[in-house]
Every structure is written in structure tokens, then in C-alpha cells.
Design a protein around this motif. Structure first.
Motif, PDB file in Angstrom:
ATOM      1  N   UNK A   1      39.272  46.673  33.197  1.00  0.00           N
ATOM      2  CA  UNK A   1      38.648  45.631  34.005  1.00  0.00           C
ATOM      3  C   UNK A   1      37.234  46.040  34.403  1.00  0.00           C
ATOM      4  N   UNK A   2      37.071  47.289  34.795  1.00  0.00           N
ATOM      5  CA  UNK A   2      35.737  47.785  35.162  1.00  0.00           C
ATOM      6  C   UNK A   2      34.806  47.694  33.956  1.00  0.00           C
ATOM      7  N   UNK A   3      35.312  48.056  32.777  1.00  0.00           N
ATOM      8  CA  UNK A   3      34.504  47.976  31.561  1.00  0.00           C
ATOM      9  C   UNK A   3      34.087  46.537  31.252  1.00  0.00           C
ATOM     10  N   UNK A   4      34.997  45.589  31.427  1.00  0.00           N
ATOM     11  CA  UNK A   4      34.671  44.177  31.180  1.00  0.00           C
ATOM     12  C   UNK A   4      33.585  43.719  32.151  1.00  0.00           C
ATOM     13  N   UNK A   5      33.731  44.104  33.425  1.00  0.00           N
ATOM     14  CA  UNK A   5      32.731  43.733  34.429  1.00  0.00           C
ATOM     15  C   UNK A   5      31.362  44.311  34.070  1.00  0.00           C
ATOM     16  N   UNK A   6      31.334  45.584  33.691  1.00  0.00           N
ATOM     17  CA  UNK A   6      30.068  46.249  33.360  1.00  0.00           C
ATOM     18  C   UNK A   6      29.447  45.647  32.099  1.00  0.00           C
ATOM     19  N   UNK A   7      30.265  45.407  31.080  1.00  0.00           N
ATOM     20  CA  UNK A   7      29.749  44.832  29.836  1.00  0.00           C
ATOM     21  C   UNK A   7      29.202  43.427  30.071  1.00  0.00           C
ATOM     22  N   UNK A   8      29.919  42.636  30.858  1.00  0.00           N
ATOM     23  CA  UNK A   8      29.463  41.277  31.157  1.00  0.00           C
ATOM     24  C   UNK A   8      28.135  41.300  31.906  1.00  0.00           C
ATOM     25  N   UNK A   9      28.018  42.214  32.843  1.00  0.00           N
ATOM     26  CA  UNK A   9      26.784  42.351  33.616  1.00  0.00           C
ATOM     27  C   UNK A   9      25.620  42.683  32.680  1.00  0.00           C
ATOM     28  N   UNK A  10      25.842  43.604  31.751  1.00  0.00           N
ATOM     29  CA  UNK A  10      24.805  43.956  30.773  1.00  0.00           C
ATOM     30  C   UNK A  10      24.457  42.777  29.880  1.00  0.00           C
ATOM     31  N   UNK A  11      25.456  42.030  29.438  1.00  0.00           N
ATOM     32  CA  UNK A  11      25.203  40.884  28.570  1.00  0.00           C
ATOM     33  C   UNK A  11      24.319  39.843  29.237  1.00  0.00           C
ATOM     34  N   UNK A  12      24.458  39.715  30.545  1.00  0.00           N
ATOM     35  CA  UNK A  12      23.647  38.736  31.273  1.00  0.00           C
ATOM     36  C   UNK A  12      22.269  39.284  31.621  1.00  0.00           C
ATOM     37  N   UNK A  13      22.062  40.560  31.379  1.00  0.00           N
ATOM     38  CA  UNK A  13      20.799  41.211  31.725  1.00  0.00           C
ATOM     39  C   UNK A  13      20.443  40.936  33.187  1.00  0.00           C
ATOM     40  N   UNK A  14      21.463  41.027  34.040  1.00  0.00           N
ATOM     41  CA  UNK A  14      21.283  40.759  35.470  1.00  0.00           C
ATOM     42  C   UNK A  14      20.871  42.035  36.195  1.00  0.00           C
ATOM     43  N   UNK A  15      19.944  41.900  37.112  1.00  0.00           N
ATOM     44  CA  UNK A  15      19.529  43.077  37.888  1.00  0.00           C
ATOM     45  C   UNK A  15      20.230  43.129  39.242  1.00  0.00           C
ATOM     46  N   UNK A  16      20.708  42.002  39.718  1.00  0.00           N
ATOM     47  CA  UNK A  16      21.387  41.995  41.025  1.00  0.00           C
ATOM     48  C   UNK A  16      22.826  42.489  40.874  1.00  0.00           C
ATOM     49  N   UNK A  17      23.375  43.079  41.907  1.00  0.00           N
ATOM     50  CA  UNK A  17      24.771  43.512  41.849  1.00  0.00           C
ATOM     51  C   UNK A  17      25.714  42.318  41.967  1.00  0.00           C
ATOM     52  N   UNK A  18      26.917  42.486  41.428  1.00  0.00           N
ATOM     53  CA  UNK A  18      27.949  41.477  41.654  1.00  0.00           C
ATOM     54  C   UNK A  18      28.292  41.433  43.133  1.00  0.00           C
ATOM     55  N   UNK A  19      28.683  40.258  43.609  1.00  0.00           N
ATOM     56  CA  UNK A  19      29.353  40.162  44.908  1.00  0.00           C
ATOM     57  C   UNK A  19      30.842  40.153  44.568  1.00  0.00           C
ATOM     58  N   UNK A  20      31.568  41.151  45.063  1.00  0.00           N
ATOM     59  CA  UNK A  20      33.006  41.222  44.846  1.00  0.00           C
ATOM     60  C   UNK A  20      33.706  40.383  45.903  1.00  0.00           C
ATOM     61  N   UNK A  21      34.410  39.357  45.467  1.00  0.00           N
ATOM     62  CA  UNK A  21      35.167  38.516  46.382  1.00  0.00           C
ATOM     63  C   UNK A  21      36.592  39.031  46.524  1.00  0.00           C
ATOM     64  N   UNK A  22      37.149  39.503  45.418  1.00  0.00           N
ATOM     65  CA  UNK A  22      38.513  40.011  45.442  1.00  0.00           C
ATOM     66  C   UNK A  22      38.706  40.989  44.296  1.00  0.00           C
ATOM     67  N   UNK A  23      39.200  42.168  44.625  1.00  0.00           N
ATOM     68  CA  UNK A  23      39.574  43.162  43.630  1.00  0.00           C
ATOM     69  C   UNK A  23      41.075  43.329  43.711  1.00  0.00           C
ATOM     70  N   UNK A  24      41.508  44.508  44.151  1.00  0.00           N
ATOM     71  CA  UNK A  24      42.946  44.727  44.343  1.00  0.00           C
ATOM     72  C   UNK A  24      43.440  43.876  45.501  1.00  0.00           C
ATOM     73  N   UNK A  25      44.638  43.307  45.326  1.00  0.00           N
ATOM     74  CA  UNK A  25      45.318  42.584  46.405  1.00  0.00           C
ATOM     75  C   UNK A  25      46.714  43.162  46.548  1.00  0.00           C
ATOM     76  N   UNK A  26      47.062  43.569  47.744  1.00  0.00           N
ATOM     77  CA  UNK A  26      48.427  44.021  48.003  1.00  0.00           C
ATOM     78  C   UNK A  26      49.359  42.813  47.871  1.00  0.00           C
ATOM     79  N   UNK A  27      50.654  43.051  47.603  1.00  0.00           N
ATOM     80  CA  UNK A  27      51.591  41.918  47.559  1.00  0.00           C
ATOM     81  C   UNK A  27      51.566  41.087  48.850  1.00  0.00           C
ATOM     82  N   UNK A  28      51.386  41.753  49.987  1.00  0.00           N
ATOM     83  CA  UNK A  28      51.334  41.042  51.274  1.00  0.00           C
ATOM     84  C   UNK A  28      50.132  40.090  51.316  1.00  0.00           C
ATOM     85  N   UNK A  29      48.960  40.588  50.904  1.00  0.00           N
ATOM     86  CA  UNK A  29      47.754  39.748  50.887  1.00  0.00           C
ATOM     87  C   UNK A  29      47.903  38.624  49.892  1.00  0.00           C
TER      88      UNK A  29
END
Length: 191
Positions: free
Chosen positions: A95-123
Motif C-alpha cells: 500500500x505504501x508503494x502504491x501511494x508513493x508510486x502514484x504520488x510520483x506519477x502525478x509529479x506532485x510536490x505537496x504531501x498527501x493529506x491522510x484521511x484514514x489509514x489503519x482502522x481498528x475494528x472498533x473504529x
């Protein structure tokens, strides 16, 4: 880290990052080269994100010349934790690799805003009770998914870049202005 000189060459993570600071990371590959990038077409992989929920930021090189940097991956795991419960698990490196590759493909200089990564079953259960768009067996609960936003790119641009990697699922959530990326089966959904 142990600073003893045992005759072998050792390098701290800080020194490693410094060594690469003056170099060009990787030229942004074209969409047609996305799969090659994931298989090692780049010498360095970097991930940049911030969290509007916690105020935290991460900008780290987590892979160099075919090897993952253990401490950097641990930082990513902690950053992508369930911020509601503070639970941390190992995020699937794909997943990290997909995120990094996608970021490179877009030639974006700004960081991603992470809305949700890991979610516990409770969350996940709590979010599911509030929205039909939350899967009962969400890949977020396995550390295999991320919901991301970029202010400089549209949902369509982000989704096209992620889909070009052909490495997992890509969901477009135009109404909420984010893209879901995961390392599950290759599929797309949403508008």
C-alpha cells in the motif's frame, strides 16, 4: 544505534537521508511505466503526508536501492495509526508503494493529506454505523488501505495515477474529495 566501530561500514538513517538530500529522487515515470516503478524502477522511494486530525507530518525515504528502511517503515506505521484509538499495526508495504508510486506519477510536490489509514475494528464499526460507504471487512482494518487527498490534484487525476499502478483497488469519492488506495484485488469504483 550502536556507534561501535566493528570494522564494518554502518550508516545511521539520518546520515542516509542526508546523503540523498542533494540528489534527485526519481524522475516521475509515465503511467505506462507505473508497474515497472513498483517492481524497482526507482532507486529511492519516498512518502510525504500530513494529518489534519493530529497535525502530524511525515516526509521520509523508506526504500533505497532495493531495500526497505526498517525505521522509516516503522515511522509510517505510527503515522498511519488509528488516531481515534492510537492503535498501530504494520501497514502493508504494498500500500505504501502504491501511494508513493502514484504520488510520483502525478509529479506532485505537496504531501498527501491522510484521511484514514489503519482502522481498528472498533473504529470501523463506529464509522460503518454512520455511513453506508464503510465496508464491514474493510482493508483499512488489515493495514492495507489509505484514503488520501491532494489539494493540487483532482480526484480523477489521483485515481488515474493509482489505477495506472495496477496493483490494487482504487475508489473515487468525488463528493468527499478523496481517493481510496489499497493493495487488494485490482479494481476501481466510484466517480
Amino acid at each position: 544505534m550502536n556507534d561501535q566501530n566493528d570494522g564494518s561500514m554502518s550508516m545511521t538513517r539520518r546520515a542516509l537521508l542526508g546523503a540523498f538530500a542533494a540528489t534527485t529522487l526519481v524522475a516521475a515515470p509515465t503511467y505506462s511505466k507505473a508497474a515497472g516503478f513498483l517492481r524497482g524502477g526507482g532507486d529511492v522511494r519516498r512518502i510525504r503526508m500530513y494529518s489534519g486530525r493530529t497535525g502530524e507530518r511525515i516526509d521520509t525515504i523508506y526504500w533505497v536501492e532495493g531495500k526497505y528502511i526498517k525505521d522509516a517503515v516503522k515511522e509510517v506505521n505510527a503515522f498511519m495509526r488509528d488516531w481515534r484509538t492510537n492503535d498501530v499495526i504494520n501497514i502493508d508495504i504494498r500500500t505504501i508503494d502504491i501511494m508513493a508510486a502514484s504520488h510520483n506519477l502525478m509529479d506532485a510536490s505537496e504531501p498527501y493529506m491522510l484521511l484514514s489509514g489503519y482502522r481498528s475494528p472498533k473504529t470501523n464499526a463506529m464509522l460503518r454505523s454512520r455511513s453506508r460507504g464503510v465496508a464491514k471487512n474493510s482493508l483499512h482494518m488489515k493495514g492495507q488501505a489509505a484514503d488520501l487527498r491532494l489539494s493540487s490534484r483532482s480526484v480523477s487525476q489521483m485515481a488515474r495515477a493509482a489505477a495506472a499502478c495496477r496493483a490494487g483497488g482504487v475508489g473515487r469519492y468525488s463528493g468527499s474529495n478523496f481517493v481510496h488506495m489499497d493493495c487488494g484485488p485490482v479494481r476501481t469504483w466510484g466517480r
